[in-house]
Design a protein around this motif. Structure first.
Motif, PDB file in Angstrom:
ATOM      1  N   ARG A 103       0.832  -1.201   0.000  1.00  0.00           N
ATOM      2  CA  ARG A 103       0.000   0.000   0.000  1.00  0.00           C
ATOM      3  C   ARG A 103       0.867   1.250   0.000  1.00  0.00           C
ATOM      4  O   ARG A 103       2.038   1.215   0.376  1.00  0.00           O
ATOM      5  N   LEU A 104       0.254   2.347  -0.392  1.00  0.00           N
ATOM      6  CA  LEU A 104       0.854   3.657  -0.209  1.00  0.00           C
ATOM      7  C   LEU A 104       0.885   3.918   1.302  1.00  0.00           C
ATOM      8  O   LEU A 104      -0.057   3.570   2.006  1.00  0.00           O
ATOM      9  N   ASN A 105       1.942   4.499   1.805  1.00  0.00           N
ATOM     10  CA  ASN A 105       2.030   4.773   3.242  1.00  0.00           C
ATOM     11  C   ASN A 105       1.394   6.131   3.552  1.00  0.00           C
ATOM     12  O   ASN A 105       2.010   7.019   4.116  1.00  0.00           O
ATOM     13  N   ASP A 106       0.124   6.258   3.166  1.00  0.00           N
ATOM     14  CA  ASP A 106      -0.598   7.520   3.329  1.00  0.00           C
ATOM     15  C   ASP A 106      -1.062   7.703   4.773  1.00  0.00           C
ATOM     16  O   ASP A 106      -0.689   6.924   5.651  1.00  0.00           O
ATOM     17  N   GLU A 107      -1.866   8.730   4.998  1.00  0.00           N
ATOM     18  CA  GLU A 107      -2.304   9.038   6.362  1.00  0.00           C
ATOM     19  C   GLU A 107      -3.001   7.858   7.024  1.00  0.00           C
ATOM     20  O   GLU A 107      -2.773   7.576   8.198  1.00  0.00           O
ATOM     21  N   LYS A 108      -3.839   7.166   6.276  1.00  0.00           N
ATOM     22  CA  LYS A 108      -4.585   6.030   6.836  1.00  0.00           C
ATOM     23  C   LYS A 108      -3.649   4.887   7.216  1.00  0.00           C
ATOM     24  O   LYS A 108      -3.672   4.392   8.336  1.00  0.00           O
ATOM     25  N   ARG A 109      -2.792   4.452   6.274  1.00  0.00           N
ATOM     26  CA  ARG A 109      -1.922   3.296   6.508  1.00  0.00           C
ATOM     27  C   ARG A 109      -0.816   3.609   7.525  1.00  0.00           C
ATOM     28  O   ARG A 109      -0.346   2.722   8.207  1.00  0.00           O
ATOM     29  N   SER A 110      -0.406   4.860   7.622  1.00  0.00           N
ATOM     30  CA  SER A 110       0.665   5.202   8.565  1.00  0.00           C
ATOM     31  C   SER A 110       0.200   5.065  10.019  1.00  0.00           C
ATOM     32  O   SER A 110       1.021   5.086  10.928  1.00  0.00           O
ATOM     33  N   GLN A 111      -1.099   4.885  10.223  1.00  0.00           N
ATOM     34  CA  GLN A 111      -1.634   4.673  11.577  1.00  0.00           C
ATOM     35  C   GLN A 111      -1.553   3.214  12.018  1.00  0.00           C
ATOM     36  O   GLN A 111      -1.778   2.904  13.186  1.00  0.00           O
ATOM     37  N   LEU A 112      -1.255   2.302  11.087  1.00  0.00           N
ATOM     38  CA  LEU A 112      -1.210   0.878  11.419  1.00  0.00           C
ATOM     39  C   LEU A 112      -0.108   0.570  12.424  1.00  0.00           C
ATOM     40  O   LEU A 112       0.978   1.166  12.382  1.00  0.00           O
ATOM     41  N   LYS A 113      -0.394  -0.416  13.266  1.00  0.00           N
ATOM     42  CA  LYS A 113       0.576  -0.909  14.244  1.00  0.00           C
ATOM     43  C   LYS A 113       0.564  -2.431  14.221  1.00  0.00           C
ATOM     44  O   LYS A 113      -0.453  -3.042  13.865  1.00  0.00           O
TER      45      LYS A 113
END
Length: 111
Positions: free
Chosen positions: A23-33
């Motif tokens: 995935r693109l490491n956009d605002e949504k995905r950058s929240q993943l842990k």
């Protein structure tokens, strides 16, 4: 987190061969842990599968990501080159968005 997938990658996760979601490491995905749950919905059938995040690895570009991850583990043919993977990916994410956010490899398992 909810994400949508085309039918073929959805089936590859469901059958256990695709273990890395790109995935693109956009605002949504950058929240993943690590440990988070991702619910994938098949765009064709509406079917849902649930996965757990096992690892996250960020890259500046998709080419760098594809140099480390390719083939069935990311849901692509094993003989596809980095250039071919990158070209296919351009149909999803523009270079501008890639430069802005970078790429993310998400290690997953079914739950």
């Amino acid at each position: 987190m909810d994400m949508r997938l085309n039918h073929e990658p959805f089936l590859a996760i469901k059958n256990g061969s695709k273990k890395i979601e790109i995935r693109l490491n956009d605002e949504k995905r950058s929240q993943l842990k690590i440990g988070d749950e991702i619910k994938f919905t098949d765009l064709e059938t509406g079917a849902v599968i649930r996965t757990q995040v096992l690892k996250l690895k960020q890259f500046a570009t998709f080419k760098q990501l594809f140099a480390e991850y390719s083939g069935s583990i990311i849901g692509s043919p094993d003989d596809q080159t980095i250039e071919e993977l990158d070209q296919d990916n351009m149909g999803i994410y523009s270079r501008e968005r890639e430069r802005k956010y970078g790429a993310l490899a998400i290690g997953i398992k079914l739950i």
